[in-house]
Enzyme design. Sequence first.
Site, PDB file in Angstrom:
ATOM      1  N   ASP A  95       0.857  -1.175   0.000  1.00  0.00           N
ATOM      2  CA  ASP A  95       0.000   0.000   0.000  1.00  0.00           C
ATOM      3  C   ASP A  95       0.899   1.232   0.000  1.00  0.00           C
ATOM      4  OD1 ASP A  95      -2.055   1.762   0.208  1.00  0.00           O
ATOM      5  OD2 ASP A  95      -2.778   1.067   2.149  1.00  0.00           O
ATOM      6  N   SER A  96       0.368   2.344  -0.447  1.00  0.00           N
ATOM      7  CA  SER A  96       1.178   3.558  -0.574  1.00  0.00           C
ATOM      8  C   SER A  96       1.492   4.210   0.759  1.00  0.00           C
ATOM      9  CB  SER A  96       0.454   4.576  -1.452  1.00  0.00           C
ATOM     10  OG  SER A  96      -0.697   5.060  -0.782  1.00  0.00           O
ATOM     11  N   GLY A  97       0.730   3.858   1.804  1.00  0.00           N
ATOM     12  CA  GLY A  97       0.847   4.539   3.080  1.00  0.00           C
ATOM     13  C   GLY A  97      -0.167   5.643   3.250  1.00  0.00           C
ATOM     14  N   GLY A  98      -0.892   5.979   2.175  1.00  0.00           N
ATOM     15  CA  GLY A  98      -1.846   7.080   2.239  1.00  0.00           C
ATOM     16  C   GLY A  98      -2.935   6.873   3.271  1.00  0.00           C
ATOM     17  N   PHE A  99      -3.509   5.671   3.323  1.00  0.00           N
ATOM     18  CA  PHE A  99      -4.592   5.414   4.261  1.00  0.00           C
ATOM     19  C   PHE A  99      -4.123   5.606   5.696  1.00  0.00           C
ATOM     20  CE2 PHE A  99      -6.963   2.537   7.068  1.00  0.00           C
ATOM     21  CZ  PHE A  99      -8.252   3.005   6.858  1.00  0.00           C
ATOM     22  N   ASP A 149      -2.490   8.399  -2.577  1.00  0.00           N
ATOM     23  CA  ASP A 149      -3.814   8.983  -2.744  1.00  0.00           C
ATOM     24  C   ASP A 149      -4.251   9.675  -1.466  1.00  0.00           C
ATOM     25  OD1 ASP A 149      -4.007   6.523  -1.358  1.00  0.00           O
ATOM     26  OD2 ASP A 149      -6.135   6.366  -1.813  1.00  0.00           O
ATOM     27  N   GLN A 191     -11.028   7.026  -5.839  1.00  0.00           N
ATOM     28  CA  GLN A 191     -11.651   7.626  -4.665  1.00  0.00           C
ATOM     29  C   GLN A 191     -12.976   8.263  -5.093  1.00  0.00           C
ATOM     30  OE1 GLN A 191     -10.912   7.201  -1.616  1.00  0.00           O
ATOM     31  NE2 GLN A 191      -8.791   6.506  -1.618  1.00  0.00           N
ATOM     32  N   GLY A 218     -11.010   3.885  -0.215  1.00  0.00           N
ATOM     33  CA  GLY A 218     -11.921   4.759   0.496  1.00  0.00           C
ATOM     34  C   GLY A 218     -13.241   4.122   0.858  1.00  0.00           C
ATOM     35  N   ASP A 268      -8.290  -7.524   0.408  1.00  0.00           N
ATOM     36  CA  ASP A 268      -7.433  -7.684   1.587  1.00  0.00           C
ATOM     37  C   ASP A 268      -8.168  -7.141   2.799  1.00  0.00           C
ATOM     38  OD1 ASP A 268      -5.905  -4.981   2.793  1.00  0.00           O
ATOM     39  OD2 ASP A 268      -6.791  -4.718   0.805  1.00  0.00           O
ATOM     40  N   CYS A 306     -12.817 -28.116   7.056  1.00  0.00           N
ATOM     41  CA  CYS A 306     -11.655 -27.261   6.798  1.00  0.00           C
ATOM     42  C   CYS A 306     -10.372 -28.090   6.795  1.00  0.00           C
ATOM     43  CB  CYS A 306     -11.575 -26.158   7.850  1.00  0.00           C
ATOM     44  SG  CYS A 306     -10.166 -25.036   7.617  1.00  0.00           S
ATOM     45  N   CYS A 308      -7.300 -26.997   7.120  1.00  0.00           N
ATOM     46  CA  CYS A 308      -6.145 -26.296   7.695  1.00  0.00           C
ATOM     47  C   CYS A 308      -5.516 -27.103   8.825  1.00  0.00           C
ATOM     48  CB  CYS A 308      -6.549 -24.902   8.186  1.00  0.00           C
ATOM     49  SG  CYS A 308      -7.381 -24.851   9.788  1.00  0.00           S
ATOM     50  N   CYS A 311      -7.612 -27.183  12.150  1.00  0.00           N
ATOM     51  CA  CYS A 311      -8.798 -28.041  12.177  1.00  0.00           C
ATOM     52  C   CYS A 311      -8.448 -29.520  12.077  1.00  0.00           C
ATOM     53  CB  CYS A 311      -9.750 -27.647  11.054  1.00  0.00           C
ATOM     54  SG  CYS A 311     -10.550 -26.039  11.340  1.00  0.00           S
ATOM     55  N   HIS A 337      -6.328 -20.772  10.813  1.00  0.00           N
ATOM     56  CA  HIS A 337      -7.685 -21.145  10.401  1.00  0.00           C
ATOM     57  C   HIS A 337      -8.416 -19.981   9.724  1.00  0.00           C
ATOM     58  CE1 HIS A 337     -11.744 -22.629  10.266  1.00  0.00           C
ATOM     59  NE2 HIS A 337     -12.122 -21.507  10.862  1.00  0.00           N
TER      60      HIS A 337
END
Length: 381
Positions: A95-99, A149, A191, A218, A268, A306, A308, A311, A337
Amino acid sequence: MSANFSFASLATCSQTKARAGIFSTPHGIVETPRFMPVGTLANVKTITPAQLGATGAQMVLANTYHLHLQPGEAIVAGGGGLHKFMGWHGPMLTDSGGFQVFSLSEMRKITEEGVTFRSPHDGQMIKLTPERSIEIQNILGADVIMAFDECPPYPATRQEVEAATDRTYRWLKRSISAHQRQDQALFPIVQGGVYLDLRARAAQDLAELDMPGYAIGGVSVGEPTDLMAQIVQTTAPLLPVNKPRYLMGVGTYREMAIAIASGVDLFDCVIPTRWARHGTAIVSGERWNLKNAKFREDFTPLDTTCPCYTCENFSRAYISHLVRSQEILAYTLLTIHNITELIRFTQKIRESILSDRFVTDFGHWLEPSAIDLEKTDLTST
């Protein structure tokens, strides 16, 4: 798209815009639609890269803002780049770090040049511009990097959101000019807040630039779920069909199903790891608190279907015991899990699209009455 990247749609749903595809990167392929685990500080919390791989993860996220503050991009580069430094050899996205910067509302100042903020670590003043964000991401070396952004909060006035959306476009142009590596795909971010006409205009403007892929940002910042659905349903179809589409910060069953029906490919969210650290399991779209008394003598797996590690080897009673005892192993087992659960959900949707059974098998998640995971605060990890 660069020769290092490609996107191919293998099948589309006959009743919705859902699609199954393959996104190829220098470090491997991503079968879409796909949930991507978050590894903010070059690690997915409480598990190893080997354990992460066993969940079915293909692409993993890290965060520019956090890695810039600690340990610093120069150290990551000295360790051989992000992949080698953290021991993950599959595709990665930063991520750009903007958030993160814009969530520091009382600690930052926005100008046309960029954002100046006070480091929460040592109080030092730091300036982050589109050029600096891209430079850091070029040094980190992820396969996919994000344009810097401005993420407007919710609620915000139309005037505020329009100003942020316009600035995001100007910053994108600067991000494109600053980008130096052909082995990294730069994704712009749509955005526009909850104003659908602003979203549509932004999506159309970005589509004209013919970027390697596109993100919708956003959302999941406090707006009602129904508004988020409208945003995605408006925006996604306006983005190029031959490029991957990424919905940022979303990871509940219903949200992902609605987005997939609109043509989104990648997701994500910190839900699986954060909830694990609070003793919570995700099972068939439900949120289970393992501290509850009903689990103390329940010797069945979390989910008998499941595959995993958790489980296949441990009971609800054992995990409940670990959670109550605040043992670190509890968080590891629940993280394994929970990540597996969300990836399996998107894998099953992919299979349903390939056989044109998406609406038949997952249509109930598209209904307003669908029971979904409880919303959670996504502003930190």
